[in-house]
Every structure is written in structure tokens, then in C-alpha cells.
Design an enzyme around this catalytic site. Structure first.
Site, PDB file in Angstrom:
ATOM      1  CE  LYS A 251     156.665  67.686  46.653  1.00 27.92           C
ATOM      2  NZ  LYS A 251     155.986  69.272  45.909  1.00 27.92           N
ATOM      3  CG  ASP A 256     159.212  72.429  43.955  1.00 25.39           C
ATOM      4  OD1 ASP A 256     159.932  72.795  42.915  1.00 25.39           O
ATOM      5  OD2 ASP A 256     158.289  72.541  44.115  1.00 25.39           O
ATOM      6  CE  LYS A 263     157.304  75.746  43.376  1.00 28.49           C
ATOM      7  NZ  LYS A 263     155.630  76.066  42.750  1.00 28.49           N
ATOM      8  CG  ASP A 333     156.258  74.291  40.036  1.00 28.54           C
ATOM      9  OD1 ASP A 333     157.221  73.867  40.994  1.00 28.54           O
ATOM     10  OD2 ASP A 333     155.833  75.457  40.258  1.00 28.54           O
ATOM     11  CD  GLU A 335     157.986  68.802  43.364  1.00 24.41           C
ATOM     12  OE1 GLU A 335     157.595  69.649  41.890  1.00 24.41           O
ATOM     13  OE2 GLU A 335     158.082  69.361  44.257  1.00 24.41           O
ATOM     14  NE  ARG A 337     151.029  65.827  39.932  1.00 21.94           N
ATOM     15  CZ  ARG A 337     150.350  67.040  40.136  1.00 21.94           C
ATOM     16  NH1 ARG A 337     149.540  66.867  39.077  1.00 21.94           N
ATOM     17  NH2 ARG A 337     150.293  68.052  40.055  1.00 21.94           N
TER      18      ARG A 337
HETATM   19  N1  BES Z   1     155.251  72.366  46.014  1.00 19.36           N
HETATM   20  C1  BES Z   1     154.628  72.684  45.079  1.00 19.36           C
HETATM   21  C2  BES Z   1     153.094  72.349  46.213  1.00 19.36           C
HETATM   22  C3  BES Z   1     152.568  73.858  47.051  1.00 19.36           C
HETATM   23  C4  BES Z   1     152.679  74.622  46.210  1.00 19.36           C
HETATM   24  C5  BES Z   1     153.140  73.719  47.748  1.00 19.36           C
HETATM   25  C6  BES Z   1     152.935  76.295  47.100  1.00 19.36           C
HETATM   26  C7  BES Z   1     152.805  74.811  48.809  1.00 19.36           C
HETATM   27  C8  BES Z   1     152.297  76.013  48.450  1.00 19.36           C
HETATM   28  C9  BES Z   1     153.983  71.405  43.621  1.00 19.36           C
HETATM   29  O1  BES Z   1     155.741  70.746  44.189  1.00 19.36           O
HETATM   30  C10 BES Z   1     153.728  72.054  42.900  1.00 19.36           C
HETATM   31  O2  BES Z   1     154.451  72.457  42.241  1.00 19.36           O
HETATM   32  N2  BES Z   1     152.249  71.991  42.202  1.00 19.36           N
HETATM   33  C11 BES Z   1     151.971  72.340  41.117  1.00 19.36           C
HETATM   34  C12 BES Z   1     151.570  71.634  40.180  1.00 19.36           C
HETATM   35  C13 BES Z   1     151.251  72.514  39.100  1.00 19.36           C
HETATM   36  C14 BES Z   1     152.285  72.351  37.764  1.00 19.36           C
HETATM   37  C15 BES Z   1     150.157  71.031  38.339  1.00 19.36           C
HETATM   38  C16 BES Z   1     151.100  74.030  41.724  1.00 19.36           C
HETATM   39  O3  BES Z   1     150.517  73.616  42.766  1.00 19.36           O
HETATM   40  O4  BES Z   1     151.074  75.280  41.080  1.00 19.36           O
HETATM   41 ZN    ZN Z   2     156.534  70.473  44.658  1.00 11.57          ZN
HETATM   42 MN    MN Z   3     156.133  71.938  42.644  1.00  5.46          MN
END
Ligand code: BES
Ligand code: ZN
Ligand code: MN
Length: 481
Positions: A251, A256, A263, A333, A335, A337
Site C-alpha cells: 500500500k 492519507d 480524519k 477513508d 482507501e 483496500r
Molecule cells: N491508513 C488508515 C489506517 C490506519 C489508521 C493506520 C490508524 C494506522 C493508524 C486507513 O486508510 C484508514 O483510514 N482506515 C479506516 C477504515 C475505516 C474507515 C473503515 C480506519 O481504520 O479507521
Molecule cells: Zn490509509
Molecule cells: Mn484511510
């Protein structure tokens, strides 16, 4: 920094000219007749040195050794974890002294995992990020000798660990860089640099190529940013062309923000690490260039930013992935996947023996496993077992997570083939279930490194994981096939 491995015990080590001689003392230590052994024996007896790791004792110019500093560090029963703790503390305790030359001496024969732990810990404790500092205070250590009486038995592990360190440090370097200094374009250029090494090739695709391939999910994430996306295809040809490659998919979200599903502000800077999966793929290739194992590897990196703008993808938008499956983007968010699913479909063309994706995919995985073990998902039991074992051997550990069909329930929607989110419960698993839909044509595993790829707080920075795990897995495959 250069590492070397020397066949040397305490007697020879006491003659070594260096800035610091670090002696690792097990609880079973038996003093021999030489001066240094006697000194260690006395210090232990006096209680000034604990055999439990973490509290090193430094002596300045003791007469028993040639080194300027002698550091004694207890390593308990000598297990890898203890060695790691001991070496981290010992190196940290002398770090400010501007050391150039260090000898790390096992008082007797050493085990392979203890040597691995020592090399990794010296590298970790002495690492310094300097990119962008106007007065860089980099690593001063230039040469580190690992000394043990049974050095010849340790050679293979030692070489592999030194290559791991190279890869880990390259991964750290790119993950630590600010997002404006590590754009998709710059990341792709770093990958291209790797093609200077023998057996490595690199091809970089841009927005037009990706559009032609039909990567609608990847393009949707990238469309809110001014930075053009990049799709990196790295190849390492270590053996006959006829041998099916292992594909690593990293990835590569260079920043992000969450997109329109933005966020919260606190710690958002940490989302520059969201390309840690990509950085680990680049790090693995760096190590492959050094070790040249007989295995074929493909590295795929979908790299872009996840930003907001008038052109950004919106919650509810439906896009068509390269596989033909349509996706309702309920949360922009989620993204990772989306960029990974198209890369996974692209992986099919290599007729791979296995595909492993590596991603800082979910906050839920951080909640589940913290920063100790990466989440491991595998649709193929054998592949899962191999990766789990590679984690233990490399001291870059992971933990099996489930993939029961019931977890996919929440991804159902009335408006497309699948939604990109499935609710909060079991978030790391629903993310994996989403990815699994794009992996029917090969044996697949997924590593969620959201908790392990970097540290927050005072020690904020990339860890270079899981370069060690992946490299160990590839080396095992090279030997077995
Ligand atoms: N890059 C983040 C995941 C992440 C969050 C990594 C915190 C490290 C620390 C990913 O893109 C993300 O935002 N995932 C969301 C998914 C949700 C919207 C289903 C998450 O984990 O909140
Ligand atoms: Zn991410
Ligand atoms: Mn994200």
C-alpha cells in the site's frame, strides 16, 4: 555502518581497539582465568551488574581492555528478546559519545537468534533520520564487530540479518520522509533507483496507463490530489523464468487525509506513514539485491495521495475496479483496500505462486494487536503457516486472524457489487474480506501493519517492519523450491 562477524572470545576482545567494547553477560556466566573474565565475575558478584537486561554498566578505560569504554550488559538466559533489550539499552547509554567503532562480544558461543537480535538492536538504537535537517546529527557508528567463539556457525544468519538491516533502513527512510518529500513520483523514483542493481528491473506506470488498465478503484482514490498517481512494478529475477514468482503488493498512500470522510486533526501528520507497506516492498528489494537468493519476486506499489478537493471521490460514489466488480465507496477513508484491490487484480498476470499484500490498512488492527504483532490473514493454510513461522525466525512477529465468510456480511450494499466498509466491529477482518474478493486466482495472504510499521509518541518514527519477516519468507522459499 558496516557489520562484521569475528570468531573471538573475551580474551581476544579485550585486545580489540575500539571506542566501546560491549560484553553480553548471560546469567550462566562462569569466569575464566583471563583478566576481563575475572572483572566480569567480580562485577556480577558485587551486584553492580544485574544479569537481567536493561541496566548496562559502563567503565571508562579499565586496565583489563584496550577499548576506551567497556560496557557490561546482562542478557539473562540469552534469549533473543533479552539480547535485544540489553543491546538497545547499552547502545543508547553510549550513543551521545560519538562512537565510531564498536565490538559486541558474546561471552562464549552465541545462538543464531541472539546474533540476529544483537545486529538488529545495534542498528535500531543507532539509527538517525536526517533528511531535511539543516544540521544533521547522523549516526556516528562506522564499524560494528559481532564477536562470538562459534562465528562460523553463525555466518548465514549474520549475512541475512545485515541485509535485513539495509532493507529496514531503506524502508524507514522512505516512511519517515514528509509526504511533500515522498510523493508518489518520488517514491517511484526510489524504486527505479533499485533497478541499478543486478537482477532488478523497474517499470513505472502513470495515470494514463492505469486508466487503460481499468483500475477504477485506484483512480478514484487518486483523483482528489494534484499529485499524479504512480503504479510501480518491480521485478527481481533470481532464478529461471519458468519459476512462478511471489508477488508483494505494498500500500503506497503517501498521505492519507481520509479524503471527504476527513480524519480528525490530531496526529494526522502520522498518515505520511501510510505508504509503509510500499516502503517495506522497496526495502525487501534492497535486501534481495544484496543476498541474491534463487527466487523470483514481483513488487507492486499503487502509490497516490488520499486528499479532498472539488474533484475528490465522494461517499456513495460507485466505481468499477479492474476486476469488473463495482464498489460503492461509502467511506473515502477506507482507501487502502481500493488501491490494493486493483493491484491484486494486476498481480494475476504474473501467474504467481503466492501474493502477499502489506498495508497499514486499519485502525482496528492497531486496537486488536497493538504494536507488537502484525495482523496476518491467509486464504491458504500453508502460506499462512510459512509467514507465521518466518515472523518468529526473523523476530518480526505476526498473528493469524480469521477470514470466516460471516465477516463479509457487512460489505453488502443495494447499490453495487460490494461496499468498501462494513461497520466498526471486526474492522481489520472486514477489510481483509474486501481484499479477498480480488484474490480468487492465486494463493494469498495479507499483512495489516497499521500497528507495527511505526511508533507514535516520543519515539515517533518508522520501524522498517515487516522487511525482516518478508525476507525470511522469501529466503525459505528460495531454499525449498
Ligand atoms: N491508513 C488508515 C489506517 C490506519 C489508521 C493506520 C490508524 C494506522 C493508524 C486507513 O486508510 C484508514 O483510514 N482506515 C479506516 C477504515 C475505516 C474507515 C473503515 C480506519 O481504520 O479507521
Ligand atoms: Zn490509509
Ligand atoms: Mn484511510
Amino acid at each position: 555502518m558496516n557489520f562484521e562477524l569475528d570468531s573471538m572470545g573475551l580474551v581476544a576482545a579485550s585486545d580489540a581497539k575500539c571506542d566501546v567494547l560491549l560484553v553480553l553477560v548471560p546469567q550462566s556466566f562462569q569466569a575464566a582465568k583471563d583478566d576481563l573474565s575475572e572483572l566480569v565475575g567480580q562485577v556480577l558478584k558485587s551486584g553492580d551488574l544485574e544479569s537481567k537486561p536493561g541496566k548496562p554498566l559502563t567503565l571508562y578505560r579499565p586496565t583489563q581492555v584496550h577499548a576506551i569504554r567497556l560496557v557490561l550488559a546482562g542478557i539473562g538466559d540469552g534469549a533473543a528478546r533479552q539480547v535485544r533489550t540489553a543491546v538497545l539499552a547499552a547502545v543508547a547509554s553510549v550513543k551521545s559519545a560519538g562512537l565510531k567503532r564498536m565490538v559486541v562480544c558474546f561471552a562464549g558461543p552465541a545462538k543464531e537468534d541472539a546474533v540476529r537480535a544483537a545486529v538488529l538492536a545495534v542498528a535500531d538504537a543507532s539509527y538517525a533520520f536526517t533528511y531535511g535537517m539543516s544540521k544533521p546529527e547522523g549516526r556516528t557508528l562506522q564499524k560494528v564487530s559481532i564477536a562470538a567463539t562459534n562465528a562460523s556457525e553463525l555466518r548465514a544468519t549474520f549475512e541475512c540479518t545485515v541485509a535485513t538491516v539495509k532493507g529496514v533502513e531503506m524502508a524507514k527512510e522512505w516512511a519517515n520522509r514528509a509526504a511533500n518529500h515522498a510523493t508518489p513520483t518520488l517514491l517511484a523514483e526510489a524504486a527505479k533507483e533499485l533497478a541499478k542493481h543486478a537482477k532488478i528491473q523497474c517499470e513505472v506506470l502513470g495515470p494514463k496507463d492505469v486508466a487503460k488498465l481499468g483500475m477504477g478503484a485506484f483512480m478514484a482514490v487518486a483523483q482528489g490530489s494534484e499529485q499524479p498517481l504512480r503504479f510501480v512494478v518491480l521485478r527481481y529475477a533470481g532464478t529461471a523464468k519458468s519459476v512462478a514468482p511471489i508477488v508483494l503488493v505494498g500500500k503506497g498512500i503517501t498521505f492519507d487525509s481520509g479524503g471527504i470522510s476527513i480524519k480528525p486533526a490530531p496526529e494526522m501528520d502520522e498518515m505520511k506513514f501510510d505508504m509503509s507497506g510500499a516502503a517495506s516492498v522497496i526495502g525487501v528489494f534492497r535486501a534481495l539485491a544484496l543476498l541474491k537468493p534463487t527466487v523470483n519476486v514481483v513488487g507492486l506499489i499503487p502509490a497516490c495521495e488520499n486528499l479532498l478537493s472539488g474533484r475528490a471521490v465522494k461517499p456513495g460514489d460507485v466505481v468499477t475496479s479492474m476486476s469488473g466488480q463495482t464498489i460503492e465507496i461509502l467511506n473515502t477513508d477506507a482507501e487502502g483496500r481500493l488501491v490494493l484491490c486493483d493491484a491484486l487484480t494486476y498481480a494475476e498476470r504474473f501467474k504467481p505462486s503466492a501474493v502477499i499484500d502489506i498495508a497499514t490498512l486499519t485502525g482496528a488492527c492497531v486496537v486488536a494487536l497493538g504494536g507488537v504483532r502484525s495482523g496476518l490473514f491467509a486464504s491458504d493454510e500453508e502460506l499462512g503457516a510459512e509467514l507465521l513461522a518466518a515472523g518468529e525466525t526473523s523476530q518480526d512477529i505476526c498473528w493469524r486472524m480469521p477470514l470466516d465468510e460471516e465477516y463479509a456480511e457487512g460489505l453488502k450494499t443495494n447499490f453495487a457489487d460490494v461496499a468498501n466498509v462494513g461497520g466498526r466491529a471486526g474492522g481489520a477482518i472486514t477489510a481483509a474480506k474486501f481484499l479477498q474478493r480480488f484474490t480468487e486466482r492465486f494463493s494469498w495472504a495479507h499483512l495489516d501493519i497499521a500497528g507495527t510499521a511505526w511508533k507514535s509518541g516520543g519515539q515517533k518514527g518508522a520501524t522498517g517492519r515487516p522487511v525482516g519477516l518478508l525476507l525470511e519468507f522469501l529466503l525459505k522459499r528460495a531454499h525449498s523450491k
